[in-house]
Design a protein around this motif. Structure first.
Motif, PDB file in Angstrom:
ATOM      1  N   ALA A 180       0.827  -1.209   0.000  1.00  0.00           N
ATOM      2  CA  ALA A 180       0.000   0.000   0.000  1.00  0.00           C
ATOM      3  C   ALA A 180       0.860   1.258   0.000  1.00  0.00           C
ATOM      4  CB  ALA A 180      -0.935  -0.005   1.210  1.00  0.00           C
ATOM      5  N   LEU A 181       2.103   1.143   0.472  1.00  0.00           N
ATOM      6  CA  LEU A 181       2.996   2.308   0.466  1.00  0.00           C
ATOM      7  C   LEU A 181       4.136   2.148  -0.524  1.00  0.00           C
ATOM      8  CD1 LEU A 181       3.421   5.047   1.859  1.00  0.00           C
ATOM      9  CD2 LEU A 181       4.834   3.904   3.557  1.00  0.00           C
ATOM     10  N   SER A 182       4.598   0.919  -0.733  1.00  0.00           N
ATOM     11  CA  SER A 182       5.854   0.761  -1.480  1.00  0.00           C
ATOM     12  C   SER A 182       5.657   0.500  -2.968  1.00  0.00           C
ATOM     13  CB  SER A 182       6.688  -0.376  -0.879  1.00  0.00           C
ATOM     14  OG  SER A 182       6.004  -1.600  -1.001  1.00  0.00           O
ATOM     15  N   TYR A 183       4.439   0.224  -3.417  1.00  0.00           N
ATOM     16  CA  TYR A 183       4.249  -0.075  -4.836  1.00  0.00           C
ATOM     17  C   TYR A 183       3.881   1.194  -5.600  1.00  0.00           C
ATOM     18  CZ  TYR A 183       4.486  -5.146  -4.243  1.00  0.00           C
ATOM     19  OH  TYR A 183       4.919  -6.423  -4.000  1.00  0.00           O
TER      20      TYR A 183
ATOM     21  N   ASN B 289       5.279   6.982  -3.804  1.00  0.00           N
ATOM     22  CA  ASN B 289       4.756   6.095  -4.834  1.00  0.00           C
ATOM     23  C   ASN B 289       3.330   6.426  -5.251  1.00  0.00           C
ATOM     24  OD1 ASN B 289       6.910   4.376  -5.577  1.00  0.00           O
ATOM     25  ND2 ASN B 289       6.821   3.504  -3.524  1.00  0.00           N
ATOM     26  N   ALA B 290       2.712   7.372  -4.564  1.00  0.00           N
ATOM     27  CA  ALA B 290       1.420   7.853  -5.058  1.00  0.00           C
ATOM     28  C   ALA B 290       1.630   8.632  -6.355  1.00  0.00           C
ATOM     29  CB  ALA B 290       0.767   8.746  -4.009  1.00  0.00           C
ATOM     30  N   LEU B 291       2.871   9.038  -6.605  1.00  0.00           N
ATOM     31  CA  LEU B 291       3.154   9.886  -7.765  1.00  0.00           C
ATOM     32  C   LEU B 291       3.789   9.142  -8.932  1.00  0.00           C
ATOM     33  CD1 LEU B 291       4.723  12.972  -5.915  1.00  0.00           C
ATOM     34  CD2 LEU B 291       2.327  12.409  -6.259  1.00  0.00           C
ATOM     35  N   THR B 292       4.367   7.974  -8.673  1.00  0.00           N
ATOM     36  CA  THR B 292       5.166   7.304  -9.710  1.00  0.00           C
ATOM     37  C   THR B 292       4.287   6.626 -10.756  1.00  0.00           C
ATOM     38  OG1 THR B 292       5.337   5.476  -8.154  1.00  0.00           O
ATOM     39  CG2 THR B 292       7.240   6.908  -8.358  1.00  0.00           C
ATOM     40  N   CYS B 293       4.862   6.437 -11.945  1.00  0.00           N
ATOM     41  CA  CYS B 293       4.017   5.951 -13.040  1.00  0.00           C
ATOM     42  C   CYS B 293       4.073   4.441 -13.180  1.00  0.00           C
ATOM     43  CB  CYS B 293       4.327   6.673 -14.340  1.00  0.00           C
ATOM     44  SG  CYS B 293       5.932   6.384 -15.021  1.00  0.00           S
ATOM     45  N   GLN B 294       3.138   3.938 -13.957  1.00  0.00           N
ATOM     46  CA  GLN B 294       2.893   2.506 -14.060  1.00  0.00           C
ATOM     47  C   GLN B 294       3.590   1.841 -15.231  1.00  0.00           C
ATOM     48  OE1 GLN B 294       1.437   0.224 -12.414  1.00  0.00           O
ATOM     49  NE2 GLN B 294       0.779   1.513 -10.738  1.00  0.00           N
ATOM     50  N   SER B 295       4.278   2.608 -16.058  1.00  0.00           N
ATOM     51  CA  SER B 295       4.858   2.005 -17.260  1.00  0.00           C
ATOM     52  C   SER B 295       5.813   0.889 -16.866  1.00  0.00           C
ATOM     53  CB  SER B 295       5.617   3.054 -18.056  1.00  0.00           C
ATOM     54  OG  SER B 295       4.755   4.107 -18.326  1.00  0.00           O
ATOM     55  N   ILE B 296       5.771  -0.189 -17.601  1.00  0.00           N
ATOM     56  CA  ILE B 296       6.424  -1.420 -17.178  1.00  0.00           C
ATOM     57  C   ILE B 296       7.501  -1.822 -18.195  1.00  0.00           C
ATOM     58  CG2 ILE B 296       5.964  -3.897 -16.879  1.00  0.00           C
ATOM     59  CD1 ILE B 296       4.746  -2.401 -14.639  1.00  0.00           C
ATOM     60  N   ASP B 297       8.625  -2.285 -17.680  1.00  0.00           N
ATOM     61  CA  ASP B 297       9.645  -2.919 -18.523  1.00  0.00           C
ATOM     62  C   ASP B 297       9.033  -4.217 -19.071  1.00  0.00           C
ATOM     63  OD1 ASP B 297      11.901  -4.038 -19.652  1.00  0.00           O
ATOM     64  OD2 ASP B 297      12.847  -4.557 -17.744  1.00  0.00           O
TER      65      ASP B 297
ATOM     66  N   LEU C 248      10.178   3.797 -12.004  1.00  0.00           N
ATOM     67  CA  LEU C 248      10.093   4.506 -10.725  1.00  0.00           C
ATOM     68  C   LEU C 248      11.028   5.709 -10.665  1.00  0.00           C
ATOM     69  CD1 LEU C 248       9.985   1.370  -8.424  1.00  0.00           C
ATOM     70  CD2 LEU C 248       8.105   2.933  -8.887  1.00  0.00           C
ATOM     71  N   LYS C 249      11.872   5.871 -11.670  1.00  0.00           N
ATOM     72  CA  LYS C 249      12.886   6.928 -11.595  1.00  0.00           C
ATOM     73  C   LYS C 249      12.578   8.134 -12.469  1.00  0.00           C
ATOM     74  CE  LYS C 249      15.751   4.837  -8.788  1.00  0.00           C
ATOM     75  NZ  LYS C 249      15.752   5.205  -7.375  1.00  0.00           N
ATOM     76  N   VAL C 250      11.614   8.008 -13.354  1.00  0.00           N
ATOM     77  CA  VAL C 250      11.298   9.154 -14.222  1.00  0.00           C
ATOM     78  C   VAL C 250       9.784   9.344 -14.273  1.00  0.00           C
ATOM     79  CG1 VAL C 250      11.542  10.180 -16.512  1.00  0.00           C
ATOM     80  CG2 VAL C 250      13.313   8.628 -15.674  1.00  0.00           C
ATOM     81  N   SER C 251       9.311  10.383 -13.595  1.00  0.00           N
ATOM     82  CA  SER C 251       7.909  10.790 -13.716  1.00  0.00           C
ATOM     83  C   SER C 251       7.914  12.296 -13.937  1.00  0.00           C
ATOM     84  CB  SER C 251       7.118  10.489 -12.436  1.00  0.00           C
ATOM     85  OG  SER C 251       7.157   9.124 -12.130  1.00  0.00           O
TER      86      SER C 251
END
Ligand code: SF4
Length: 677
Positions: free
Chosen positions: A399-402, A649-657, A665-668
């Motif tokens: 809930a916090l780390s993803y 992580n509320a801000l990070t994007c979902q794009s997946i390798d 997780l490093k570019v939003s």
């Protein structure tokens, strides 16, 4: 005062330490002088590793959700309810409606049992853990290039390097003991190149700092290798005798010119030339990297690009050479080794192999599915759409780390059964139907495997609080309730079963581990363990170079969201702060969420040190304190991930390798505004 030797609970360095016990309580920690890696040293987190253990907020009883309240229950009631619901979901929706998230903080034995519970008890390969969000590209990229996704040397071997390239790793803060070996090599005369958008402490001490734009690693690493090839600094004999794919890769590099690299990554062509000369001319060159490399939608390609560089220059299989991925959690290496992944059993033995499946079916006495399972994020999105109904979460706080955590919260709420086991209440236990209180690392026996493949004992120093139990005990109980045999008298017996089924761990046994542990592969009971991999050959015969091509990050800054947001950790906290924020001396250092901002950007926006600001992306907004640092390039922001009141992580994007399924997780793209008083 009693002293108990154990292994640090925080990062993947795996330092050895003593717990000092008096009156049944931990009263201090001291380093282990005999430990082969840490050699009598600890970082500040290690010195304080015992502080959270006796914290009054520890979970002490199983809890069951009754409406909005969590009420105390017994173990029998909690596990009985969990087993009943798991069976009911399995019967009504099939085994693929269930999943397990294991723990990179748990022991090898616990991860092995959870993997067995998922596959043999629940009938699904939906089993994964936090490696999916940190080093899945390492497992995939190095696995494909070298035949093993693990660190190729021992940490201490870095001392012998003549040149070290550190990429995407704030090593002095995140893996301080690794940094000590890098600095020791540096003082011996080794050349140090640090590639990181931020001017980290190590970058300040380096011979050369490369500051690429975030998300452009493939282009500058390719270009670096291009220069090395053009200047004939490659190792032709190594390439010819031990690798495949060089010609094709070299051909692909021709377009990856230093001019192109300068235009895309911002690294000056002269700096690339200097880096090529340092790395290419070194007798023994090593590459160290961390999540600045892997937590990208192109993470696997970046790892492959680094592998191409090491292989083309023959830097593999000798002291001081090789590739050193730095794992974040203390046992994320072990959780991967134990097969807590959706496509492999322990020791990376593939599900797809009928012979491997047959071996585990015979040992476990049940038929096993060959269908690959869902990854951690895929399980959550399956919960969101209703196809995943039951989830067991052990020692993780998704809930916090993803990434995109507001969406994760929504998905977790859709589950029919959420069973969570942890040592403290957290954002995920708050949503759980069943909460189980766990013993922490100082209260149980087991093993962790460090980032250098060192399998080490943790030893019980004190009793767990209240009714908290070691995870392996309740997992066995739940396995029996699910109809599996689980008569393990001790963690050592779990290791013994796992070792029988896992060639790389075959020689590992508790009585052999002592204070120093053993590094896998350790194929027999008289094998001394393996410090350096790939000495004479690669497990797959030849190592594979492969062309990789730069792709623009999925989100780039624009006029609405003009900043690049990067997320990560700080020296004083660990992951979601569950333990370090309950360690008063660490919490005192960084008590509140902050966002790093370049002073020139701050001046233009009228921001000063300590002002409250809102950081916003297309997924959410959070408030934090402005922290002005000139080590961050203009146009960049850095947010730590530790704070529930400002969940990065509320801000990070979902794009997946597409290969490793890690999230970007490093570019939003983000914007910043001042909170008016
Ligand atoms: Fe613990 Fe890592 Fe610090 Fe060592 S470097 S003491 S393993 S946190």
């Amino acid at each position: 005062m009693e002293k108990v030797h154990t292994t640090c609970v925080y990062c993947g360095c795996g330092c050895g330490l003593f717990m000092h016990i008096e009156g049944g309580r931990i009263v201090g920690v001291s380093p282990s002088p005999a430990h082969p890696m840490s050699r009598g040293r600890l970082c500040i987190k290690g010195w304080l590793a015992g502080d959270f253990v006796g914290h009054p907020e520890r979970l002490t009883h199983p809890l069951l959700r009754r409406g909005d309240r969590a009420v105390k229950s017994t173990w029998d009631e909690a596990l009985g309810l969990a087993a009943k619901k798991l069976k009911s979901i399995q019967r009504r929706f099939g085994p693929q409606s269930l999943g397990v998230l294991t723990s990179a903080k748990g022991t090898n034995e616990e991860n092995y049992l959870l993997m067995k519970l998922a596959r043999a008890g629940l009938g699904t390969n939906n089993v994964d853990h936090v490696a999916r969000l940190c080093h899945a590209p390492t497992v995939a990229g190095l696995g494909s290039a070298l035949g093993s996704g693990a660190m190729t040397g021992s940490i201490s071997s870095l001392e012998c390097s003549d040149a070290i390239l550190v990429v995407g790793s704030n090593t002095t803060e995140q893996h301080p003991l690794v940094a000590s070996y890098i600095l020791r090599a540096r003082s011996r005369g080794a050349k140090l190149i640090v590639a990181d958008p931020r001017k980290t402490r190590l970058a300040e001490l380096a011979d050369l700092w490369l500051s690429p734009r975030s998300g452009t690693d493939v282009v500058w690493i390719n270009s670096l290798l291009n220069v090395i090839v053009e200047q004939d600094l490659i190792d032709r004999q190594f390439i010819e005798e031990r690798t495949a794919g060089f010609e094709e890769t070299a051909l692909s590099l021709r377009e990856q010119t230093p001019d192109k690299a300068e235009e895309i990554s911002g690294i000056a062509r002269t700096d690339l030339a200097r880096a090529a000369a340092i790395f290419g001319k070194a007798e023994r060159a090593a590459i160290v990297y961390a999540m600045g490399v892997t937590q990208h939608a192109q993470g696997t390609d970046i790892v492959q690009a680094l592998a191409n560089l090491a292989l083309a220059t023959g830097n593999m299989g000798r002291e001081g050479t090789g590739i050193y991925p730095l794992r974040g959690h203390q046992n994320v290496q072990g959780a991967c080794d134990m097969g807590a992944l959706p496509t492999v059993f322990s020791g990376y033995q593939p599900l797809s192999s009928p012979a491997v499946r047959a071996k585990f079916e015979t040992a476990w006495g049940t038929a096993l599915s060959a269908e690959p399972g869902l990854t951690a994020l895929e399980m959550l999105w399956a919960a969101e759409t209703g196809s995943l109904k039951g989830l067991i979460v052990v020692g993780e706080n998704p809930a916090l780390s993803y990434p995109d955590s507001f969406r994760v919260l929504k998905a977790l709420k859709e589950l029919e059964l959420l069973l969570v086991c942890d040592i403290f209440p957290n954002e995920t236990t708050a949503l759980a139907d069943v909460v189980l209180p766990a013993a922490c690392f100082a209260e149980k026996e087991g093993t962790f495997t460090s980032t250098e493949r060192r399998v080490q004992l943790i030893r019980k120093a004190v009793n767990p609080p209240g009714e908290a139990r070691a995870e392996w005990e309740w997992i066995c109980d739940l396995m029996r309730r699910m109809g599996l045999q689980a008569d393990y008298p001790s963690p050592a017996s779990i290791m013994a079963e796992m070792a029988l089924l896992t060639p790389s761990y075959s020689g590992i046994a508790y009585e052999r581990l002592g204070l120093a542990g053993l590094q896998w592969p350790c194929p027999s009971k008289d094998h001394p363990g393996t410090g350096i991999l790939h000495v004479d050959c690669f497990s797959q015969g030849r190592a594979r170079l492969r062309p990789v091509y730069y792709a623009q990050p999925p989100e780039i800054p624009d006029s609405d969201y003009p900043f690049i947001l990067n997320t990560g950790r700080s020296l004083y906290h660990f992951h979601t702060g569950t333990m370090t924020r309950r360690t008063s001396l660490l919490d005192r250092e960084i008590p509140a969420p902050f966002v790093d901002i370049n002073p020139e950007d701050a001046r233009i926006l009228g921001l000063r040190e300590g002002m409250r600001v809102i950081v916003e992306t297309r997924r959410g907004r959070i408030a934090a304190e402005a922290h002005l640092v000139d080590r961050l390039p203009r146009g960049n922001l850095f947010l730590p991930i530790h704070f529930t009141e400002a969940p990065a992580n509320a801000l990070t994007c979902q794009s997946i390798d597409p290969v490793s399924k890690i999230a970007e997780l490093k570019v939003s793209a983000a914007r910043l505004e001042r909170v008016m008083p």
